[in-house]
Design an enzyme around this catalytic site. Sequence first.
Site, PDB file in Angstrom:
ATOM      1  N   CYS A 121       0.809  -1.229   0.000  1.00  0.00           N
ATOM      2  CA  CYS A 121       0.000   0.000   0.000  1.00  0.00           C
ATOM      3  C   CYS A 121       0.839   1.274   0.000  1.00  0.00           C
ATOM      4  CB  CYS A 121      -0.963  -0.011   1.181  1.00  0.00           C
ATOM      5  SG  CYS A 121      -0.177   0.057   2.811  1.00  0.00           S
ATOM      6  N   HIS A 145      -2.520   1.119   6.847  1.00  0.00           N
ATOM      7  CA  HIS A 145      -2.910   1.056   5.439  1.00  0.00           C
ATOM      8  C   HIS A 145      -3.137   2.467   4.900  1.00  0.00           C
ATOM      9  CE1 HIS A 145      -4.179  -1.121   1.869  1.00  0.00           C
ATOM     10  NE2 HIS A 145      -5.178  -0.265   1.745  1.00  0.00           N
ATOM     11  N   HIS A 154      -5.931   1.768  -4.337  1.00  0.00           N
ATOM     12  CA  HIS A 154      -4.986   1.277  -3.330  1.00  0.00           C
ATOM     13  C   HIS A 154      -4.572  -0.157  -3.639  1.00  0.00           C
ATOM     14  CE1 HIS A 154      -7.937  -1.062  -0.528  1.00  0.00           C
ATOM     15  NE2 HIS A 154      -8.471  -0.959  -1.716  1.00  0.00           N
TER      16      HIS A 154
END
Length: 384
Positions: A299, A347, A359
Site C-alpha cells: 500500500c 494502510h 490502493h
Amino acid sequence: MPALASHRKPRTRVRSTVPAVGLTSAALASVTLLSSQSAMAAPAPKPSIEEVQQKVDDLYRQAGNATQRYNQAKEATGKQKSEVDRLLDDVAKRTEKLNDARRTLGNYAAAQYRNGGLAPTATFFLADDPQSFFDQTHLMDRMAERQQQAVTEFRTQQTKASEQRATAVASLETLTRSQAALRTSKQNVQTKLTEARTLLSKLTAEEKARLAELERKKEAEAKRKAAELAKKQAAARKEAERQAEKSGGSGTEAGSGSAAGSGSGSSASTKAEKVLAFARAQIGKPYVWGATGPSSYDCSGLTQAAWKAAGVDIPRTTWDQVNVGTRIATADLQPGDLVFFYDDISHVGIYKGDGMMIHAPKPGANVREESIYYMPLYGSVRPA
C-alpha cells in the site's frame, strides 16, 4: 464336656458395609473421570462465518502493520549499510595516511641510525604505539623541525584513525540490530498471512459462499457511504460556486470534490493529476508486501511511487507518510490526497474522488478502486 458345650452362644456374624462404600466411591470416581475425559474430548464450537471474517480481517491488518515495520527496518538497514560503507572507506583512507606518516618517521629513524644519532628510534618510529616514547622530551629536543612535524602528523593521523575505527564499529553494531529487526518483521508478516490462509482453507464450499456474500454486503455498504460523501461534496462545490458568482468571482478555486479540474491551473492540481494517472496505470498489478514497483506494490509502496511520479518525494512507511503535508478533513478530500486507515495507521490509499480511492489492498488482491469506507478511516493528508 458335652453339657458345658451346650451353654456356648452361637457367634453372631456381622456383615460389613465397608466394601460397599468402597465400591460406590470407585464408581463415582470412574463416572467423574469419564465425564472429565468426555468434556476434554468434546470439540470446541466452530466459529461463525462472521467471526471468521472478523478474524481474517484482523490478521490481514496485523500483517499490514508488520509489513510497515518490515519497510521501516529495510529502509533503516539500507541507510545504515550505506553509512557503514562510507565509514569503512574513510577508515581505509585514514589508515593509508597513517602508513604514510609511519613511513616518513621510519625514513628519519633510518637516517639517524646511519648517522649514529638515535639508534633506538628505529624501533620507536616503527612501533604501533610510540606514545610512551613521545613523552621523553629530550628526544623531541634532538629532532629537527621537520622531524617534529612528522611526529605531530603521525600522532594526528593515529588519533583520527582510531576514532574512525570506533565509529565504524558502532555503526556496524547498529546495522546488525537493523538486520535483526528486518528478519523479525519479515517472519511476523509471514506468520500472520499463514494464519489467515489456514483459517480460510478450513472453510467448506458453503461457508466460503457465505463469506463471499458477507464481503459483498460490506462492499455495498461502503459504496453507499461513498455515494453519500460524493453528494455532499458536489453540493458543497455548487454552493461555493454560487457564492463566488454572487460575489463576482469565477469559483474555479472553490470547494472540494471529485473532479481534478478544480483549480486545474494550479501546481497542486497538476501534481494530483499526475498522481492519479500513475495510480490508474497500476490497477490490476498484484499486492506484494514490501514491494515498491514497478510490477507489484504494497500500500505505501504504491502511494510513494505515485507521488514520486508527480515530482514529490514522500517517506516509505504509512507512519511517516501520515505526517507529510497538510491534514485534510474527510469532507474536504480532493483527488490525490492520501487516506489512512485503522488506529495503527497500517494502510493507505490515494483518493480518486466520489468517495473512492485507488490502493493496493492485501496479499492475494490486485491494485484496485474501492470505497474509502471499506476500512475504518484514520485520517487524510495532502502531501503537496
